[in-house]
Each structure stands twice: as structure tokens, then as C-alpha cells.
Scaffold this active site. Structure first.
Site, mmCIF file in Angstrom:
data_model
loop_
_atom_site.group_PDB
_atom_site.id
_atom_site.type_symbol
_atom_site.label_atom_id
_atom_site.label_comp_id
_atom_site.label_asym_id
_atom_site.label_seq_id
_atom_site.Cartn_x
_atom_site.Cartn_y
_atom_site.Cartn_z
ATOM 1 N N GLY A 33 0.840 -1.203 0.000
ATOM 2 C CA GLY A 33 0.000 0.000 0.000
ATOM 3 C C GLY A 33 0.872 1.249 0.000
ATOM 4 O O GLY A 33 0.659 2.175 -0.801
ATOM 5 N N HIS A 34 1.862 1.272 0.879
ATOM 6 C CA HIS A 34 2.789 2.410 0.908
ATOM 7 C C HIS A 34 3.529 2.519 -0.424
ATOM 8 O O HIS A 34 3.720 3.615 -0.951
ATOM 9 C CB HIS A 34 3.842 2.225 2.014
ATOM 10 C CG HIS A 34 3.291 2.168 3.405
ATOM 11 N ND1 HIS A 34 3.379 1.041 4.184
ATOM 12 C CD2 HIS A 34 2.668 3.101 4.163
ATOM 13 C CE1 HIS A 34 2.838 1.275 5.370
ATOM 14 N NE2 HIS A 34 2.389 2.518 5.388
ATOM 15 N N GLY A 146 -2.961 8.050 1.259
ATOM 16 C CA GLY A 146 -3.839 6.930 0.945
ATOM 17 C C GLY A 146 -5.276 7.189 1.376
ATOM 18 O O GLY A 146 -5.524 7.670 2.490
ATOM 19 N N GLU A 147 -6.202 6.813 0.501
ATOM 20 C CA GLU A 147 -7.633 6.931 0.846
ATOM 21 C C GLU A 147 -8.039 5.905 1.896
ATOM 22 O O GLU A 147 -9.138 5.972 2.436
ATOM 23 C CB GLU A 147 -8.489 6.778 -0.409
ATOM 24 C CG GLU A 147 -8.425 8.002 -1.307
ATOM 25 C CD GLU A 147 -9.136 7.839 -2.620
ATOM 26 O OE1 GLU A 147 -9.450 6.677 -2.996
ATOM 27 O OE2 GLU A 147 -9.379 8.857 -3.296
ATOM 28 N N LYS A 148 -7.166 4.947 2.187
ATOM 29 C CA LYS A 148 -7.386 4.028 3.314
ATOM 30 C C LYS A 148 -7.701 4.845 4.570
ATOM 31 O O LYS A 148 -8.537 4.460 5.383
ATOM 32 C CB LYS A 148 -6.122 3.186 3.499
ATOM 33 C CG LYS A 148 -5.904 2.579 4.854
ATOM 34 C CD LYS A 148 -6.612 1.291 4.961
ATOM 35 C CE LYS A 148 -6.250 0.466 6.180
ATOM 36 N NZ LYS A 148 -6.030 1.197 7.412
ATOM 37 N N GLN A 152 -8.204 11.333 7.237
ATOM 38 C CA GLN A 152 -6.876 11.958 7.326
ATOM 39 C C GLN A 152 -6.594 12.786 6.072
ATOM 40 O O GLN A 152 -6.025 13.885 6.158
ATOM 41 C CB GLN A 152 -5.822 10.857 7.504
ATOM 42 C CG GLN A 152 -4.402 11.352 7.468
ATOM 43 C CD GLN A 152 -3.428 10.275 7.885
ATOM 44 O OE1 GLN A 152 -3.216 10.040 9.065
ATOM 45 N NE2 GLN A 152 -2.829 9.586 6.922
ATOM 46 N N ARG A 186 -0.875 -2.718 10.714
ATOM 47 C CA ARG A 186 -1.467 -3.361 11.896
ATOM 48 C C ARG A 186 -1.909 -4.799 11.621
ATOM 49 O O ARG A 186 -2.102 -5.562 12.570
ATOM 50 C CB ARG A 186 -2.655 -2.539 12.408
ATOM 51 C CG ARG A 186 -2.225 -1.244 13.083
ATOM 52 C CD ARG A 186 -3.390 -0.579 13.789
ATOM 53 N NE ARG A 186 -2.940 0.562 14.568
ATOM 54 C CZ ARG A 186 -2.772 1.783 14.075
ATOM 55 N NH1 ARG A 186 -3.022 2.025 12.803
ATOM 56 N NH2 ARG A 186 -2.357 2.772 14.850
HETATM 57 P P1 AMP Z 1 0.879 4.906 7.715
HETATM 58 O O1 AMP Z 1 2.267 4.377 7.616
HETATM 59 O O2 AMP Z 1 -0.121 3.908 8.164
HETATM 60 O O3 AMP Z 1 0.796 6.227 8.397
HETATM 61 O O4 AMP Z 1 0.465 5.210 6.198
HETATM 62 C C1 AMP Z 1 1.214 6.068 5.392
HETATM 63 C C2 AMP Z 1 0.423 6.386 4.151
HETATM 64 O O5 AMP Z 1 0.142 5.185 3.438
HETATM 65 C C3 AMP Z 1 -0.935 7.033 4.479
HETATM 66 O O6 AMP Z 1 -1.195 8.051 3.516
HETATM 67 C C4 AMP Z 1 -1.880 5.878 4.328
HETATM 68 O O7 AMP Z 1 -3.194 6.271 4.021
HETATM 69 C C5 AMP Z 1 -1.247 5.113 3.186
HETATM 70 N N1 AMP Z 1 -1.711 3.728 3.175
HETATM 71 C C6 AMP Z 1 -1.738 2.867 4.221
HETATM 72 N N2 AMP Z 1 -2.286 1.702 3.840
HETATM 73 C C7 AMP Z 1 -2.605 1.831 2.538
HETATM 74 C C8 AMP Z 1 -3.205 0.962 1.573
HETATM 75 N N3 AMP Z 1 -3.600 -0.269 1.895
HETATM 76 N N4 AMP Z 1 -3.399 1.429 0.319
HETATM 77 C C9 AMP Z 1 -3.009 2.688 -0.012
HETATM 78 N N5 AMP Z 1 -2.437 3.550 0.844
HETATM 79 C C10 AMP Z 1 -2.230 3.123 2.098
#
Ligand code: AMP
Length: 276
Positions: A33-34, A146-148, A152, A186
Site C-alpha cells: 500500500g505504501h 492513501g484513501e485508506k 486523514q 497493523r
Molecule cells: P501509515 O504508515 O499507516 O501512516 O500510512 C502512510 C500512508 O500510506 C498514508 O497516507 C496511508 O493512508 C497510506 N496507506 C496505508 N495503507 C494503505 C493501503 N492499503 N493502500 C493505499 N495507501 C495506504
């Protein structure tokens, strides 16, 4: 890939080289995803910068912060393989040199008390603090999110609208496992049994969106709650919003909408959403 550990060295380098930065903020434990955000940022054909920083001010739960997965060696490898140009890996002191009571002056209006804002008090203040600081250090051309984490994206849009109008915000679609579970750092903490039932979150969100033409949101939500609770989920919210203005909706409408969920499996809090 060049790795910077201090704001001073990073901002000097960006300035000296006159770089146009396309910025992907993360908390590490990187997954596809990242990486999809890195790929999207690379499409700009400029300099892609990823940050890895587990931001203490956005955790309202000590336990969650303590157990947040940290896999820095593997993260660096993954970023090199995917041709990220710069990694910013700051310390807490580097981000908050004057302590963690950092005031951004940003008005979060409804979001402070809505959904994630309501259930994780102070969470969005922490998100805005860290992103505000990053934007001051990096001065990117664009930020990729990410729209996840749909709310945010909206909160950071507010920050950009109020303080950084020259920065573009690029929302990117949620990447999922083949069974529909949204990829998330997670997920590593789920037991094998929990991992098997976790995709029910996305399945039920999908069923709610499919009910639009045949039922009411109230009925669709009730069915989802029954099914999820039967499988051991503890639901925090299932909410329908108008995706244009974030008004909470009682029933489906013709505007662009999103249905969002937060639910616990054991100790693990999972969130997901569908825009439709
Ligand atoms: P985090 O490390 O969880 O703070 O996420 C960093 C970025 O990656 C944020 O913009 C999230 O929304 C994005 N992100 C996390 N999981 C996904 C995913 N499954 N698909 C797309 N973007 C993601």
C-alpha cells in the site's frame, strides 16, 4: 537512495539542489500500500521522498504506540528496490525540537469531533502537527496520501488549504489483499484466526454500498453489525457521509458518498472505507 536523519541537512540538500519533491509520509512497516504511493509519486518524474516516523503525538493509546511494528531494515530495502530517491528518518527531537506541545493554528472544524476525531481524541491534532512540520522542512511540490485513511486526507487538505496553498494533495486508492482486506501495518498483529475473518470488514462495507438501490442505510448497517458482531468484531462506528462536505447522512443520497468503519478484532483496531 540518500538517507537523511536531520531536518537541517535535508532542507539544505533540497534547497541546494533546487529539487521538486513529491512526498510520501509514512510510519514505516512498509507494505505494498505504501509502495503504491511511492509509485504514484514517481510518476511525476521528479524527486520522490519518503519519510518514516512513528509520530508519538498522534497515538492516543500508549499500548498502540508501544506495539507499533518497526521494521526499518526491511523498509529501507523495499524503498531502494522501488527506486525512492530520498528517505527522511528523523528522531522525535528533530521533529519536535521545542517539545511536543507544538501549535499549528489549524482549525480542524468538524473533524476533531467526528469519527476518528471523536474516537481517538487528539489524534488529528498529532497528525496535523507532524505534517505541518514536515511541510515546513521539505516544502514539497505535492504530498501523496492513501484513501485508506480517508478522514486523514480530508484533515490534511484543511491544513494545506489554510497554510500551504501551493502544495498539491494527491489522494491514492486503497490497496487490498486478494481477499479484500485493506493492507495495513497493523494486520501483522492479527492472529491467524483473526486474519481469516478480517476481510469481513470490506465484504460488509461492499454489501452496504450495494444496498443503495434496494434498501435503506439503516437496514444495511444493522445487517452488517449483526454479521460482524457474530464473528467477534467490536464495532466503533459504521457511518455514511457526504464525501463532498463530510455531513453525516441518515440514508443514501445521490451525492458522492463514503461509508466508513472502525472495528476491533481483539486488541487490534482496523479501519476501512469505500467511496461510492
Ligand atoms: P501509515 O504508515 O499507516 O501512516 O500510512 C502512510 C500512508 O500510506 C498514508 O497516507 C496511508 O493512508 C497510506 N496507506 C496505508 N495503507 C494503505 C493501503 N492499503 N493502500 C493505499 N495507501 C495506504
Amino acid at each position: 537512495m540518500i538517507i537523511f536523519k536531520t531536518a537541517e541537512e535535508l532542507s539544505q540538500y533540497i534547497e541546494n539542489q533546487n529539487l521538486q519533491i513529491h512526498f510520501v509520509p509514512t510510519m514505516g512497516a512498509l507494505h505494498e500500500g505504501h509502495i503504491s504511493l511511492i509509485h504514484r509519486a514517481k510518476q511525476a518524474g521528479q524527486t520522490t521522498l519518503c519519510s518514516i516516523f512513528v509520530n508519538p503525538t498522534q497515538f492516543n493509546n500508549e499500548n498502540d504506540l508501544k506495539h507499533y511494528p518497526r521494521t526499518i531494515e526491511a523498509d529501507i530495502q523495499l524503498l531502494i528496490e522501488n527506486e525512492c530517491d530520498i528517505l527522511y528518518l528523523p528522531s522525535v527531537e528533530d521533529i519536535y525540537p521545542n517539545g511536543m506541545q507544538y501549535e499549528t493554528g489549524v482549525d480542524l472544524s468538524i473533524h476533531a469531533n467526528l469519527l476518528e476525531g471523536f474516537h481517538r481524541p487528539g489524534h488529528f491534532d498529532g497528525v496535523v502537527q507532524v505534517v505541518d512540520r514536515f511541510l515546513q522542512i521539505i516544502r514539497p511540490k505535492a504530498i501523496y496520501l492513501g484513501e485508506k485513511d480517508l478522514q486523514q486526507v480530508q484533515v490534511i487538505s484543511e491544513l494545506i488549504k489554510q497554510k500551504y496553498q501551493d502544495i498539491d494533495i494527491v489522494p491514492c486508492p486503497t490497496l487490498r489483499e486478494s481477499d479484500g482486506l485493506a493492507k495495513s501495518s497493523r494486520n501483522q498483529r492479527l492472529t491467524a484466526e483473526q486474519r481469516k475473518i478480517a476481510p469481513l470488514i470490506y465484504q460488509n462495507l461492499k454489501e452496504i454500498t450495494e444496498a443503495k438501490s434496494i434498501s435503506t442505510f439503516e437496514i444495511a448497517k444493522k445487517n452488517a453489525i449483526t454479521k460482524l458482531e457474530k464473528n467477534g468484531f467490536r464495532i466503533e462506528y459504521i457511518t455514511l457521509i457526504n464525501a463532498e462536505n463530510w455531513d453525516v447522512l441518515e440514508d443514501f443520497s445521490d451525492t458522492k458518498m463514503a461509508v466508513l468503519i472502525a472495528a476491533y478484532l481483539g486488541e487490534i483496531r482496523l479501519i476501512d472505507n469505500i467511496l461510492f
